[in-house]
Design an enzyme around this catalytic site. Structure first.
Site, PDB file in Angstrom:
ATOM      1  N   LYS A 126      33.880  64.115  53.802  1.00 32.86           N
ATOM      2  CA  LYS A 126      33.181  63.311  55.539  1.00 32.86           C
ATOM      3  C   LYS A 126      32.119  62.545  54.573  1.00 32.86           C
ATOM      4  CE  LYS A 126      33.592  63.572  59.676  1.00 32.86           C
ATOM      5  NZ  LYS A 126      34.828  63.526  60.644  1.00 32.86           N
ATOM      6  N   ASP A 166      36.274  58.457  62.497  1.00 38.18           N
ATOM      7  CA  ASP A 166      35.609  60.023  63.389  1.00 38.18           C
ATOM      8  C   ASP A 166      34.848  59.021  64.949  1.00 38.18           C
ATOM      9  OD1 ASP A 166      34.907  62.807  63.013  1.00 38.18           O
ATOM     10  OD2 ASP A 166      32.977  61.623  63.574  1.00 38.18           O
TER      11      ASP A 166
HETATM   12  P1  NDP Z   1      35.042  58.421  69.763  1.00 35.19           P
HETATM   13  O1  NDP Z   1      33.705  57.534  69.119  1.00 35.19           O
HETATM   14  O2  NDP Z   1      35.986  57.691  70.180  1.00 35.19           O
HETATM   15  O3  NDP Z   1      34.399  59.351  71.137  1.00 35.19           O
HETATM   16  C1  NDP Z   1      33.322  60.149  71.290  1.00 35.19           C
HETATM   17  C2  NDP Z   1      32.933  60.333  72.774  1.00 35.19           C
HETATM   18  O4  NDP Z   1      31.810  61.657  72.882  1.00 35.19           O
HETATM   19  C3  NDP Z   1      32.723  59.304  74.167  1.00 35.19           C
HETATM   20  O5  NDP Z   1      33.011  59.443  74.834  1.00 35.19           O
HETATM   21  C4  NDP Z   1      31.389  59.750  73.859  1.00 35.19           C
HETATM   22  O6  NDP Z   1      30.781  58.872  74.100  1.00 35.19           O
HETATM   23  C5  NDP Z   1      31.285  60.753  73.711  1.00 35.19           C
HETATM   24  N1  NDP Z   1      29.673  60.609  72.439  1.00 35.19           N
HETATM   25  C6  NDP Z   1      29.770  60.862  71.181  1.00 35.19           C
HETATM   26  N2  NDP Z   1      28.151  60.979  71.288  1.00 35.19           N
HETATM   27  C7  NDP Z   1      27.975  61.602  72.302  1.00 35.19           C
HETATM   28  C8  NDP Z   1      26.199  62.146  72.276  1.00 35.19           C
HETATM   29  N3  NDP Z   1      25.215  62.433  70.939  1.00 35.19           N
HETATM   30  N4  NDP Z   1      26.064  62.788  73.485  1.00 35.19           N
HETATM   31  C9  NDP Z   1      27.000  62.284  74.451  1.00 35.19           C
HETATM   32  N5  NDP Z   1      28.621  61.659  74.251  1.00 35.19           N
HETATM   33  C10 NDP Z   1      28.500  61.868  73.187  1.00 35.19           C
HETATM   34  O7  NDP Z   1      35.005  59.713  69.101  1.00 35.19           O
HETATM   35  P2  NDP Z   1      35.946  61.424  69.193  1.00 35.19           P
HETATM   36  O8  NDP Z   1      36.533  60.666  69.820  1.00 35.19           O
HETATM   37  O9  NDP Z   1      37.642  60.110  67.786  1.00 35.19           O
HETATM   38  O10 NDP Z   1      35.694  62.145  68.080  1.00 35.19           O
HETATM   39  C11 NDP Z   1      34.606  62.870  69.254  1.00 35.19           C
HETATM   40  C12 NDP Z   1      34.776  63.998  68.047  1.00 35.19           C
HETATM   41  O11 NDP Z   1      35.828  64.744  68.061  1.00 35.19           O
HETATM   42  C13 NDP Z   1      33.465  64.669  67.098  1.00 35.19           C
HETATM   43  O12 NDP Z   1      33.258  65.536  67.402  1.00 35.19           O
HETATM   44  C14 NDP Z   1      34.402  63.876  66.279  1.00 35.19           C
HETATM   45  O13 NDP Z   1      33.641  64.794  65.377  1.00 35.19           O
HETATM   46  C15 NDP Z   1      35.747  65.234  66.249  1.00 35.19           C
HETATM   47  N6  NDP Z   1      37.081  64.948  65.593  1.00 35.19           N
HETATM   48  C16 NDP Z   1      37.956  64.347  66.466  1.00 35.19           C
HETATM   49  C17 NDP Z   1      38.989  63.987  65.519  1.00 35.19           C
HETATM   50  C18 NDP Z   1      39.721  62.044  65.656  1.00 35.19           C
HETATM   51  O14 NDP Z   1      40.446  62.076  64.706  1.00 35.19           O
HETATM   52  N7  NDP Z   1      38.989  60.837  65.570  1.00 35.19           N
HETATM   53  C19 NDP Z   1      38.965  64.402  64.302  1.00 35.19           C
HETATM   54  C20 NDP Z   1      38.861  66.106  64.871  1.00 35.19           C
HETATM   55  C21 NDP Z   1      37.160  66.042  65.642  1.00 35.19           C
HETATM   56  P3  NDP Z   1      29.271  57.371  74.326  1.00 35.19           P
HETATM   57  O15 NDP Z   1      30.349  56.497  73.982  1.00 35.19           O
HETATM   58  O16 NDP Z   1      28.931  56.871  75.482  1.00 35.19           O
HETATM   59  O17 NDP Z   1      28.711  57.079  73.089  1.00 35.19           O
END
Ligand code: NDP
Length: 445
Positions: A126, A166
């Protein structure tokens, strides 16, 4: 916890001071490994667990870049190459101001077991940076990505280390990083990154895979209990890549998603979240979720609201780590929630997990439930290696088969090790044994 495991855990705390998320991820795995140590005592003799807890390599580097006004900024970036017993290091890059070594190590550690669970030839790693993409222009994002890749490129390779996206890293960022890699090396090596654009080596379904996979996993958990997603009320936290495609697949399977969020607030729309609006706001315009109200007057926005207070049948945490605590879990249980599947990594605190397990609701941990993303990245690598590209339907069927298989493996492993219905036990033990056996076969590595 088993006494030997407790001793190793104390050592992990001592060797990795202040890395609280990493400690949490390790503890969650250790709490389920007791029966494995009893069944395979030789794993302790060859110190497999201590070796698995120590990354094979950690790279920390400076990323200097200039903003649009010419001011210079310096960020810190990380790549933790955790374990390559099953294949090249594989795992995403996260751009978020909260990123530090402890977050990347927790994610890398989880990734090792998750990738093993997929049954595909991928090790775990990662990376990321404390860079905050919010409010940055396209050219600032590009300059940052180019600067990061100017160091990272030397550590990558289709047989060595293959990052993906991510939080904060999507198709745009992968494009800028791939372009810089190609420029520096003068080689078109599709296999060094996944999540690429469809015109230049990407795979259909990769964008959708994590969200779709989490919903396929939910469907399997409900099926195992003689139920389905049909007409279920679903709440999805976040509105990023994982959340958007979890909403899409939940709707396709007959559920109704009534709420989603971002880090500023939550949108509740009882007649069902309109996904075209969310995609427009988040994927095209890159605005806050509150903008949803401009298009749907009958929805409501709660600034700083807690999405877990909204009564639902199914909860899908798809935002970030530790976003669902013990109190939230009790609220969900009280409101009649029957299933929780984690699209995000480690979104539920240990206390929250305990509440779900005591209530015996169907709880799918991220390691299993969100493995569809990395599994489809491995499918992208297969297509790159054979210079082929598969259809959407074919790739989606492969993804669904993988999720069905992961569910089956977790389910059966939990039963075999005396914890029927406990997907945490099933996922941790199944993933651990695969990695441990490979490491044992390869000698002292
Ligand atoms: P994105 O950046 O596309 O979206 C993240 C979302 O979560 C946004 O809506 C963001 O809101 C919100 N968010 C992020 N940090 C915080 C925080 N500290 N508090 C509240 N809301 C938060 O990321 P992904 O959708 O790619 O990833 C989301 C999760 O899924 C993560 O845990 C990631 O590790 C996991 N994941 C992702 C994969 C992938 O293929 N993308 C694979 C496996 C797991 P805002 O815009 O306001 O920050």
């Amino acid at each position: 916890m088993d006494q030997k495991l407790d001793g190793i855990y104390q050592e992990v705390l001592h060797r990795n001071p202040g890395e609280v998320e990493f400690h949490q991820a390790v503890l969650e795995v250790f709490e389920t490994l007791g029966p494995v140590m009893a069944k395979y005592p030789h794993f302790a003799d060859i110190k497999i667990i201590q070796r698995i807890c120590e990354p094979e390599r950690q790279i920390i580097f400076r990323v200097p870049w200039q903003d649009d006004t010419g001011e210079i900024h310096i960020n810190r970036a990380f790549r933790v190459e955790f374990n390559s017993a099953l294949g090249p290091y594989k795992g995403g890059l996260r751009f978020h101001p909260s990123v530090y070594l402890g977050i990347i190590k927790f994610l890398g550690f989880e990734q090792v077991f998750k990738n093993a669970l997929t049954g595909m030839p991928i090790g775990g790693g990662k990376g990321g940076s404390d860079f905050d993409p919010k409010g940055k222009s396209d050219s600032e994002i590009m300059r940052f990505c180019q600067s990061l890749m100017t160091e990272l490129y030397r550590h990558l390779g289709e047989h060595t280390d293959v990052p993906a996206g991510d939080i904060g890293v999507g198709g745009r960022e992968i494009g800028y990083m791939f372009g810089q890699y190609k420029r520096i090396t003068n080689r078109y090596e599709s296999g060094i990154l996944t999540g690429k654009g469809l015109e230049w080596g990407g795979s259909l379904v990769r964008t959708e895979a994590t969200g779709y996979g989490a919903v396929f996993f939910t469907q399997e958990m409900l099926k195992a209990r003689g139920d389905s997603l049909e007409d279920k009320k679903v709440v999805v936290s976040g509105s990023g890549n994982v959340a958007i495609y979890a909403i899409e697949k939940a709707h396709e399977l007959g559920a109704i998603v009534i709420a989603c969020s971002d880090s500023s607030g939550i949108i509740v729309h009882e007649k069902g979240i309109d996904l075209d609006t969310v995609k427009r706001i988040k994927e095209v315009e890159r605005r806050r979720i509150s903008a949803y109200l401009e298009f749907h007057k009958d929805a409501r926005y709660v600034e700083g609201g807690n999405i877990w207070d909204i009564p639902c049948d199914v909860a899908l945490p798809c935002a970030t780590q530790n976003e669902l605590n013990g109190k939230d879990a009790r609220t969900l249980v009280k409101n009649g929630c029957i299933a929780v599947a984690e699209g995000a990594n480690m979104p539920t605190t240990p206390e929250g997990i305990q509440v779900f397990q005591d209530a015996k609701l169907a709880y799918g941990p991220g390691k299993a439930a969100n493995a569809g993303g990395v599994a489809t990245s491995a499918l992208e690598m297969q297509q790159n290696a054979s210079r082929d590209s598969w259809s959407f339907d074919y790739t989606q069927v492969r993804l669904q088969d993988i999720m069905i298989n992961i569910h089956k493996n977790c389910f059966e492993t939990a039963e075999e090790f005396g914890s029927p219905g406990n997907y945490v036990v099933g996922a941790n033990i199944n993933g651990f044994i695969r990695v441990a056996r490979a490491m044992e076969a390869m000698g002292l590595i």
